[in-house]
Structure formats: C-alpha cells, structure tokens
Design an enzyme around this catalytic site. Sequence first.
Site, short mmCIF file in Angstrom:
data_model
loop_
_atom_site.label_atom_id
_atom_site.label_comp_id
_atom_site.label_asym_id
_atom_site.label_seq_id
_atom_site.Cartn_x
_atom_site.Cartn_y
_atom_site.Cartn_z
N ASP A 1 0.85 -1.21 0.00
CA ASP A 1 0.00 0.00 0.00
C ASP A 1 0.88 1.26 0.00
O ASP A 1 0.57 2.24 -0.69
CB ASP A 1 -0.90 0.03 1.24
CG ASP A 1 -1.58 -1.30 1.47
OD1 ASP A 1 -2.80 -1.38 1.37
OD2 ASP A 1 -0.85 -2.29 1.74
N ARG B 1 2.09 1.80 -3.42
CA ARG B 1 1.04 2.40 -4.26
C ARG B 1 0.92 3.89 -3.97
O ARG B 1 0.79 4.71 -4.89
CB ARG B 1 -0.30 1.70 -3.97
CG ARG B 1 -0.37 0.28 -4.51
CD ARG B 1 -1.62 -0.44 -4.01
NE ARG B 1 -1.73 -1.77 -4.62
CZ ARG B 1 -2.30 -2.81 -4.03
NH1 ARG B 1 -2.83 -2.69 -2.82
NH2 ARG B 1 -2.37 -3.97 -4.65
#
Length: 320
Positions: A151, A154
């Site tokens: 995450d 990202r």
Amino acid sequence: MREHPGRNVVVVGAGAVGATFAYALMLDGTAEEIVLVDRNQDLARGQAMDLSQGRQFAQPVNIRVGTAADYAGADVIVITAGSAQKPGESRLDLLQRNAQIIRSITHEIVGTGSQAVVIVVTNPVDLLTQIAVRTASDERQRIFGSGTVLDSARFRGLIAEHCQVDIHNVHAYIIGEHGDSEVPAWSMSHIAGVPVWDHCSGCHRCHDELSDADNRERLVQQVRDSAYHIIGYKGATNFAVGLALVRIVRSVLRNERSVMTVSTVLAGEYGMRDVCLSVPCVVGRNGIERVIEGKLSKEELAGLTQSAKVLHERLLELEG
Ligand code: NAI
C-alpha cells in the site's frame, strides 16, 4: 544474531503470490535456495520445475519442492498459503478460512525448532500475523506481516506521478490495517526532505494541489481501491506483492535494516499494545529490529487508533 546465517528461503503456498514471489526472488539473486511447499504437491512440483528451467537466464539459485521438514533449515519463511480474496469479498471475510491454516503452519514451524524469520502474507494479514505470533509464544521480532508495504508503494507511486518525480525520491507511508481502515501518514511523507504538501504548493504545475483535503482524499481512495480494482479485472493481485516481498526478504537476508511498513504486534509504540498493524519498522537479519515512532498529526493518530479498534474487534470475533 543467528549463527551461520544462510540464504535459504521457504515459500509456503505455491499459488499466484507464492510463485510470482519465487520468480521475482530468483531474478533478484539474493537467495541461494528457494523451496516451495504447498498442500497441493503437484502444484508445488510443477512450479519448482518450471522456475528451475529458467535458471540459465537468471541468477544462480537452487529451486526445489519441499515439505514442512524444510522449515528447520530455513533463513526466511514466507507464508502465502490460504485462499485468495474473491471479487467483492473484504479481506476480513477471509479470516475464518485462513486462521486455521496459519495456526497449523506456525505449529509446524515451531515444532521443527526453526530459527527463521517468518513473514506472513496471507490475508487478512494483520490478524493472521497476530495469530502466528501468539501461536509461537509471542515471538514478535521474528514473525511479522507484509502489512502495508504494498500500500505504501502504491501511495508513493501516486504521489510520484502527481508531483512528476522519481518514485525513489518520495518517502511516504500507509500505516495501520492492510485494508479499508488504513491511514495515510502525510506528516511523515516528503520529497527530498520537503513535506509533500509544501512541495506540492510550491510547484504550480497543476490545480489539484495536495494541500487541498479533497485532492488528498481522492489520491488515498485510489490507494485503498487498488486491490479491489485489480481483483475485479484479473481475479487476484500477484506481481506488485511479489516484488514487495523480495524487497522485504532482501532486507532480512542482507541485513539491510531498511525502513518498511511491515505489520507488527505493538508493545506500547504509538500508545498501543497487543494489536498487530503496520508502522515504519527497521527490518534486518533477525526480523524487526525496532519500530520507528514518527510524529503523527492528531487526525492520523486517531485514524491509527480506529484501525487498531477495527482489528481488535475482528480478533475478538474470531476468538469468540
Ligand atoms: P492461491 O489460491 O493462488 O494460492 C494459495 C496456495 O496456498 C494454494 O496453492 C493452496 O494449495 C495453498 N495452501 C492452502 N493451504 C495450505 C496449507 N495448509 N499448506 C500449504 N499450502 C496451502 O492464492 P494467492 O493468490 O497466491 O494468494 C495467497 C494469499 O495471499 C491470499 O490470502 C491473498 O489474499 C494474499 N495476498 C496478500 C497480499 C498482501 O499484500 N498481504 C497481496 C496479495 C495477496
């Protein structure tokens, strides 16, 4: 520090994530031996043969199929065994199905006397890491989860795109649950030492500056929705997570002490204990060397507390 550390990596679960990780690891060249273990022996055997036959084109590495007995000699064990998330299914829905698998694999690891660093990847990763840590008598340094490393990648990627800079020059963290309650730690995020908001305000290249709360929320929503979109399109996520796992394993095998948002059972850090979630940690040869307690804003700390509450309630639900 363990004696005679080697570079033997056992991958438990040779499905999409396990095999992609093994492939990326073999290209990376950090491991000396990659052992694939799966309850579906044919799958493990097929993946090991397929990977092995590419060795001429990769870094020197031995790849073979193994069993639970191989945990004893492992330096790192990466657990991807379990069921993948179905389209529309939340990560937390997977808990019941995967908890039993993780308990039994952890029992087997402990039973061999293994001193390996264990990285849990199976979702919901935070809860399953906590279950693994408990099963192994609270071994919280050597057992941790891949957490929000993906995450955070990202998040960094979207900030890099927005600000038109190399992703390697962006430092930014997603903390908390690897899931819907995850928290963007904007106050720990910077580009070349300049806080991301300040950098963005001084740039004047676009009209959707990140100092604006709505623009920030839009970006974070993209991070949160990423896995759902990919699963919707192709049924699973495997490439980026495979690379994220190589990054974590490399930091362990080479004792790099890289800072990554892995999932760990807190023991007072950020004012919390007995909850497993992601915060920036120093990862080295023996696993988590220390947790870095960054200065969070009031909202971010409230978000992290909320994330901990969600995870705690799910754990109680499971244990109840
Ligand atoms: P998959 O279904 O392709 O592979 C899972 C493998 O685990 C299967 O081959 C199955 O035979 C094996 N397995 C099941 N129980 C086992 C046991 N007791 N011992 C040994 N092997 C066993 O699933 P995929 O796509 O590889 O995903 C694996 C897990 O990774 C899922 O829980 C998924 O949600 C999770 N995941 C986690 C991410 C993260 O960032 N933490 C990202 C992507 C996936």
